[in-house]
Design an enzyme around this catalytic site. Structure first.
Site, PDB file in Angstrom:
ATOM      1  N   ALA A   1      -3.270  -0.479  -7.128  1.00  0.00           N
ATOM      2  CA  ALA A   1      -2.311   0.525  -7.586  1.00  0.00           C
ATOM      3  C   ALA A   1      -1.215  -0.128  -8.409  1.00  0.00           C
ATOM      4  O   ALA A   1      -0.935  -1.324  -8.271  1.00  0.00           O
ATOM      5  CB  ALA A   1      -1.700   1.264  -6.393  1.00  0.00           C
ATOM      6  N   ASP A   2      -0.606   0.679  -9.245  1.00  0.00           N
ATOM      7  CA  ASP A   2       0.563   0.251 -10.001  1.00  0.00           C
ATOM      8  C   ASP A   2       1.362   1.480 -10.395  1.00  0.00           C
ATOM      9  O   ASP A   2       0.805   2.579 -10.480  1.00  0.00           O
ATOM     10  CB  ASP A   2       0.186  -0.536 -11.250  1.00  0.00           C
TER      11      ASP A   2
END
Length: 180
Positions: free
Chosen positions: A68-69
């Site tokens: 994720a980011d």
């Protein structure tokens, strides 16, 4: 059981609160090589894809991986992680009295591959000078996209919200849970 390929304590805490069994592998990725001259939703997707590719080149034994980011944008201006207090102040001044969005991309790799980009938009009241000064001195802004902490400093200034709070904190739990 999933493996969170991220150093983020906030993402780990979100999974814990959601009751999702996981192990966390600290994983750092240099985002500076990803161009920011594109729309925020494309930028954050490019970052998470690059994280996945880099991780999988070096690690083949893991299953059920979550990458994720997140990025913060005011308009189409992407606000990265502030390098120092002055940069954090400039980012926070952009948010003060303004509308800002948090874009979070996640990729889950297991029996299937889930790719998702979610957006949460906030309208903020003007930030108080004393609150800003105290927040900057706390160093809580460090390592946060846009120097934003929606669960703490920014929270009291929210006048409207469109989207999931968990998205603004780094994972869209609603979508992740639906696929797990």
């Amino acid at each position: 059981m999933i493996t969170l390929a991220s150093s983020s304590p906030t993402r780990a805490n979100l999974l814990k609160i959601a009751g999702i069994k996981f192990e966390q592998i600290s994983y750092n990725f240099d985002e500076s090589k990803i161009s920011k001259n594109i729309k925020p939703e494309i930028y954050v997707q490019n970052v998470v894809k690059a994280k996945k590719e880099q991780f999988l080149k070096a690690n083949t034994a893991f299953k059920n991986l979550l990458f994720a980011d997140s990025c913060v944008a005011c308009g189409d201006q992407i606000l990265g992680k502030a390098k120092d207090e002055n940069e954090a102040l400039a980012m926070l001044n952009l948010q003060s009295g303004n509308e800002c969005s948090v874009y979070t991309a996640m990729i889950f790799v297991g029996e299937f591959e889930l790719i998702n980009v979610s957006k949460t938009t906030y309208k903020f009241a003007n930030f108080g000078e004393r609150d800003l000064t105290e927040y900057l001195k706390s160093n809580e802004w460090q390592g946060k996209a846009g120097a934003m902490t929606i669960e703490n400093f920014n929270k009291k200034y929210i006048t409207s919200q469109h989207g999931e709070t968990s998205t603004a904190m780094g994972l869209n739990l609603k979508i992740l849970k639906a696929f797990l």
